[in-house]
Design a protein around this motif. Structure first.
Motif, mmCIF file in Angstrom:
data_model
loop_
_atom_site.group_PDB
_atom_site.id
_atom_site.type_symbol
_atom_site.label_atom_id
_atom_site.label_comp_id
_atom_site.label_asym_id
_atom_site.label_seq_id
_atom_site.Cartn_x
_atom_site.Cartn_y
_atom_site.Cartn_z
ATOM 1 N N SER A 289 34.700 -25.470 -29.629
ATOM 2 C CA SER A 289 36.030 -25.084 -29.163
ATOM 3 C C SER A 289 36.250 -25.555 -27.731
ATOM 4 C CB SER A 289 36.191 -23.563 -29.227
ATOM 5 O OG SER A 289 35.410 -22.955 -28.205
ATOM 6 N N ARG A 290 37.500 -25.637 -27.357
ATOM 7 C CA ARG A 290 37.855 -26.002 -25.987
ATOM 8 C C ARG A 290 37.281 -24.992 -25.002
ATOM 9 N NH1 ARG A 290 43.570 -28.135 -23.897
ATOM 10 N NH2 ARG A 290 43.270 -27.750 -21.695
ATOM 11 N N ASP A 291 37.322 -23.701 -25.347
ATOM 12 C CA ASP A 291 36.779 -22.672 -24.468
ATOM 13 C C ASP A 291 35.271 -22.822 -24.291
ATOM 14 O OD1 ASP A 291 39.285 -21.560 -24.060
ATOM 15 O OD2 ASP A 291 38.997 -19.949 -25.525
ATOM 16 N N GLU A 292 34.548 -23.149 -25.377
ATOM 17 C CA GLU A 292 33.105 -23.348 -25.259
ATOM 18 C C GLU A 292 32.807 -24.572 -24.395
ATOM 19 O OE1 GLU A 292 29.026 -23.748 -27.908
ATOM 20 O OE2 GLU A 292 30.939 -23.504 -28.951
ATOM 21 N N ALA A 293 33.566 -25.647 -24.604
ATOM 22 C CA ALA A 293 33.387 -26.852 -23.794
ATOM 23 C C ALA A 293 33.627 -26.541 -22.315
ATOM 24 C CB ALA A 293 34.333 -27.956 -24.261
ATOM 25 N N ALA A 294 34.699 -25.813 -22.027
ATOM 26 C CA ALA A 294 35.012 -25.457 -20.641
ATOM 27 C C ALA A 294 33.886 -24.614 -20.037
ATOM 28 C CB ALA A 294 36.336 -24.705 -20.579
ATOM 29 N N GLY A 295 33.338 -23.695 -20.796
ATOM 30 C CA GLY A 295 32.252 -22.856 -20.296
ATOM 31 C C GLY A 295 31.003 -23.662 -19.986
ATOM 32 N N LEU A 296 30.674 -24.604 -20.845
ATOM 33 C CA LEU A 296 29.505 -25.450 -20.611
ATOM 34 C C LEU A 296 29.685 -26.313 -19.363
ATOM 35 C CD1 LEU A 296 28.873 -26.552 -24.296
ATOM 36 C CD2 LEU A 296 27.413 -25.037 -22.940
ATOM 37 N N ILE A 297 30.874 -26.879 -19.206
ATOM 38 C CA ILE A 297 31.163 -27.721 -18.040
ATOM 39 C C ILE A 297 31.125 -26.892 -16.758
ATOM 40 C CG2 ILE A 297 32.944 -29.125 -16.904
ATOM 41 C CD1 ILE A 297 33.800 -29.943 -19.822
ATOM 42 N N LYS A 298 31.755 -25.717 -16.782
ATOM 43 C CA LYS A 298 31.762 -24.851 -15.599
ATOM 44 C C LYS A 298 30.352 -24.414 -15.218
ATOM 45 C CE LYS A 298 36.397 -22.983 -16.202
ATOM 46 N NZ LYS A 298 37.186 -21.797 -16.588
ATOM 47 N N ALA A 299 29.516 -24.122 -16.209
ATOM 48 C CA ALA A 299 28.141 -23.715 -15.922
ATOM 49 C C ALA A 299 27.382 -24.839 -15.213
ATOM 50 C CB ALA A 299 27.426 -23.318 -17.213
ATOM 51 N N HIS A 300 27.586 -26.076 -15.648
ATOM 52 C CA HIS A 300 26.941 -27.218 -14.986
ATOM 53 C C HIS A 300 27.460 -27.361 -13.558
ATOM 54 C CE1 HIS A 300 25.379 -31.181 -14.119
ATOM 55 N NE2 HIS A 300 26.610 -31.537 -13.783
ATOM 56 N N GLN A 301 28.771 -27.313 -13.400
ATOM 57 C CA GLN A 301 29.361 -27.527 -12.080
ATOM 58 C C GLN A 301 28.976 -26.431 -11.094
ATOM 59 O OE1 GLN A 301 33.514 -28.085 -13.029
ATOM 60 N NE2 GLN A 301 33.228 -30.294 -13.250
ATOM 61 N N ALA A 302 28.761 -25.215 -11.588
ATOM 62 C CA ALA A 302 28.372 -24.113 -10.710
ATOM 63 C C ALA A 302 26.996 -24.340 -10.095
ATOM 64 C CB ALA A 302 28.397 -22.794 -11.483
ATOM 65 N N GLN A 303 26.150 -25.090 -10.784
ATOM 66 C CA GLN A 303 24.792 -25.337 -10.295
ATOM 67 C C GLN A 303 24.630 -26.710 -9.647
ATOM 68 O OE1 GLN A 303 21.895 -24.526 -13.328
ATOM 69 N NE2 GLN A 303 22.711 -22.498 -13.738
ATOM 70 N N ALA A 304 25.620 -27.554 -9.746
ATOM 71 C CA ALA A 304 25.521 -28.915 -9.208
ATOM 72 C C ALA A 304 25.791 -28.929 -7.707
ATOM 73 C CB ALA A 304 26.525 -29.831 -9.922
ATOM 74 N N ALA A 305 25.118 -29.810 -7.015
ATOM 75 C CA ALA A 305 25.351 -29.986 -5.578
ATOM 76 C C ALA A 305 26.741 -30.585 -5.363
ATOM 77 C CB ALA A 305 24.285 -30.913 -4.999
ATOM 78 N N PRO A 306 27.347 -30.306 -4.218
ATOM 79 C CA PRO A 306 28.654 -30.907 -3.930
ATOM 80 C C PRO A 306 28.585 -32.437 -4.036
ATOM 81 C CG PRO A 306 28.124 -29.222 -2.309
ATOM 82 C CD PRO A 306 26.885 -29.426 -3.137
ATOM 83 N N GLY A 307 29.550 -33.026 -4.711
ATOM 84 C CA GLY A 307 29.602 -34.477 -4.886
ATOM 85 C C GLY A 307 28.683 -35.020 -5.962
ATOM 86 N N ALA A 308 27.996 -34.126 -6.690
ATOM 87 C CA ALA A 308 27.063 -34.561 -7.736
ATOM 88 C C ALA A 308 27.801 -35.222 -8.892
ATOM 89 C CB ALA A 308 26.262 -33.379 -8.253
ATOM 90 N N HIS A 309 27.098 -36.075 -9.620
ATOM 91 C CA HIS A 309 27.633 -36.738 -10.808
ATOM 92 C C HIS A 309 28.115 -35.679 -11.798
ATOM 93 C CE1 HIS A 309 27.095 -38.988 -14.708
ATOM 94 N NE2 HIS A 309 27.813 -39.842 -14.011
ATOM 95 N N GLN A 310 29.350 -35.806 -12.255
ATOM 96 C CA GLN A 310 29.932 -34.832 -13.174
ATOM 97 C C GLN A 310 30.158 -35.390 -14.569
ATOM 98 O OE1 GLN A 310 30.528 -31.559 -12.408
ATOM 99 N NE2 GLN A 310 29.505 -32.026 -10.495
ATOM 100 N N ALA A 311 30.465 -36.679 -14.659
ATOM 101 C CA ALA A 311 30.824 -37.239 -15.959
ATOM 102 C C ALA A 311 30.822 -38.764 -15.888
ATOM 103 C CB ALA A 311 32.221 -36.761 -16.364
ATOM 104 N N THR A 312 30.824 -39.376 -17.052
ATOM 105 C CA THR A 312 31.012 -40.824 -17.169
ATOM 106 C C THR A 312 31.957 -41.058 -18.335
ATOM 107 O OG1 THR A 312 28.774 -41.272 -16.343
ATOM 108 C CG2 THR A 312 29.877 -43.049 -17.523
ATOM 109 N N ALA A 313 33.001 -41.820 -18.102
ATOM 110 C CA ALA A 313 33.973 -42.135 -19.150
ATOM 111 C C ALA A 313 33.681 -43.522 -19.715
ATOM 112 C CB ALA A 313 35.386 -42.098 -18.590
#
Length: 106
Positions: free
Chosen positions: A14-38
């Motif tokens: 679901s979109r909500d599950e995807a958003a939760g997974l992404i937010k969990a990663h971003q909460a632990q990532a250093a500022p400016g860290a790699h977030q995604a690749t398109a």
């Protein structure tokens, strides 16, 4: 131990599950860290058009300068990489940062 590769597995969430997974990663990532690749559609099509391709594996990788990226390879029905001399691999995606979506949905 993980389950064997299942070429028929439904990977949708679901979109909500995807958003939760992404937010969990971003909460632990250093500022400016790699977030995604398109990657554009053709990157996937080239991989999946190879004889024996049943899916795609995405590896975390690093450029020579140490910056992160992703490398994709096709896998066969048993989950083995199709990495022979004539097989295509893809990289050269658009990394975020610096190229991120202008608006986020998560």
């Amino acid at each position: 131990m993980t389950a064997p590769f299942d070429p028929a597995r439904d990977h949708r969430i679901s979109r909500d599950e995807a958003a939760g997974l992404i937010k969990a990663h971003q909460a632990q990532a250093a500022p400016g860290a790699h977030q995604a690749t398109a990657f554009n559609r053709s990157a996937f099509e080239h991989l999946l058009a190879q004889p024996g391709a049943a899916g795609i594996r995405i590896y975390h990788a690093r450029h020579a300068d140490g910056s992160p990226t992703m490398v994709m390879v096709a896998v066969d029905g048993s989950g083995a990489d199709l990495a022979g001399a004539n097989n295509v691999c893809t990289q050269a995606g658009t990394d975020c940062p610096p190229f991120c979506a202008s608006a986020t949905w998560f």
